[in-house]
Design an enzyme around this catalytic site. Structure first.
Site, PDB file in Angstrom:
ATOM      1  N   ASP A 136       0.861  -1.182   0.000  1.00 14.22           N
ATOM      2  CA  ASP A 136       0.000   0.000   0.000  1.00 14.22           C
ATOM      3  C   ASP A 136       0.898   1.232   0.000  1.00 14.22           C
ATOM      4  O   ASP A 136       2.016   1.185  -0.513  1.00 14.22           O
ATOM      5  CB  ASP A 136      -0.952  -0.037   1.203  1.00 14.22           C
ATOM      6  CG  ASP A 136      -2.273   0.687   0.928  1.00 14.22           C
ATOM      7  OD1 ASP A 136      -2.209   1.882   0.615  1.00 14.22           O
ATOM      8  OD2 ASP A 136      -3.334   0.068   1.039  1.00 14.22           O
ATOM      9  N   HIS A 159       2.211   2.049  -3.193  1.00 15.72           N
ATOM     10  CA  HIS A 159       1.319   3.021  -3.827  1.00 15.72           C
ATOM     11  C   HIS A 159       1.887   4.433  -3.813  1.00 15.72           C
ATOM     12  O   HIS A 159       1.183   5.384  -4.121  1.00 15.72           O
ATOM     13  CB  HIS A 159      -0.048   3.009  -3.141  1.00 15.72           C
ATOM     14  CG  HIS A 159      -0.809   1.734  -3.320  1.00 15.72           C
ATOM     15  ND1 HIS A 159      -2.052   1.512  -2.761  1.00 15.72           N
ATOM     16  CD2 HIS A 159      -0.505   0.600  -4.013  1.00 15.72           C
ATOM     17  CE1 HIS A 159      -2.473   0.293  -3.089  1.00 15.72           C
ATOM     18  NE2 HIS A 159      -1.552  -0.274  -3.840  1.00 15.72           N
TER      19      HIS A 159
END
Length: 253
Positions: A136, A159
């Protein structure tokens, strides 16, 4: 001092529902230093397998954050390895005067919700010389963060560096005086990212991203005022968030 390896229990049944959001928690400590080259292993595989983001047929449930600092002041966290967290690796909540450096944070790129460093409602924070590989956000910077300086970070997979998400459930959020300086991103979905829920209110101001090197990054710069992370479609609402918004981006390679 953490000199060895701390490993989380392997089964979800070992966890108490009332405290399931935290594994290791430091609360209301002043003048704390956590250091010395040890490893914190969240042993998160069983949590990832049972995540609703991996198997949409399963209900969404909370999972532990490996290492949380809550309401701490004059805090130093350095020279640690944090691996395979059940969810967020390191969370900084309502802290002030924080120095984080020489951290290695790692989880598979497919692991859900495993943010590397999460910062919220914290002031006067410096993060330097860290390597973050997660599934993430390498860093998630959320509501109430002020005077954050990030320097010399390697990020990927993951991310990217995210401000937000802000303003979920029609809430008000403020983020100010954020400098991201000297980040190398590789194999990430995003680079410099700001994400705001529809209907959110508040501001994100004095945001600086600079001296960033990106390799195989899908969306190098992304500002999303219609963010939706929900199993069902989000109701469209008017964006009333960035009226005090100031973003400077330069020196990208």
């Amino acid at each position: 001092m953490i000199e060895g390896t701390l490993v989380a229990p392997p089964k979800r049944s070992y966890w108490i529902e009332d405290t399931i959001r935290h594994w290791i928690l430091f609360r209301s400590v002043r003048g704390l230093t956590v250091t010395d080259g040890g490893t914190i292993d969240g042993n998160g595989k069983i949590w990832w397998q049972n995540s609703c983001k991996v198997n949409t047929k399963l209900p969404c449930r909370q999972a532990p954050t490996a290492l949380t600092f809550y309401s701490c002041t004059n805090l130093k966290v350095n020279n640690l390895e944090v691996l395979n967290s059940q969810q967020i690796h390191i969370s900084m909540e309502r802290c002030s005067n924080v120095r984080m450096s020489r951290l290695s944070i790692r989880a598979p790129g497919t692991s859900p919700n495993t943010d590397g460093i999460h910062i919220t409602h914290s002031k006067d924070v410096k993060v330097m010389d860290c390597a973050i590989k997660t599934g993430d956000d390498c860093m998630s910077i959320e509501d109430g963060t002020e005077n954050l300086h990030v320097k010399n970070i390697v990020c990927g997979p993951g991310h990217g560096i995210s401000i937000g998400s802000l303003g979920d459930r029609n809430s008000q959020a403020q983020v100010a005086n954020i400098t991201i300086d000297g980040v190398r991103l590789h194999d990430t979905t995003n680079g410099a990212r700001i994400k705001i829920w529809q209907g959110g209110r508040g501001y994100a101001k004095n945001i600086v991203f600079k001296n960033m090197i990106m390799d195989n990054v899908r969306d190098p710069i992304i500002i999303d005022q219609n963010y939706c992370d929900s199993a069902t479609p989000c109701t469209k609402q008017q964006a009333v968030y960035v009226h005090r918004y100031n973003l400077v981006c330069y020196s990208f390679v």
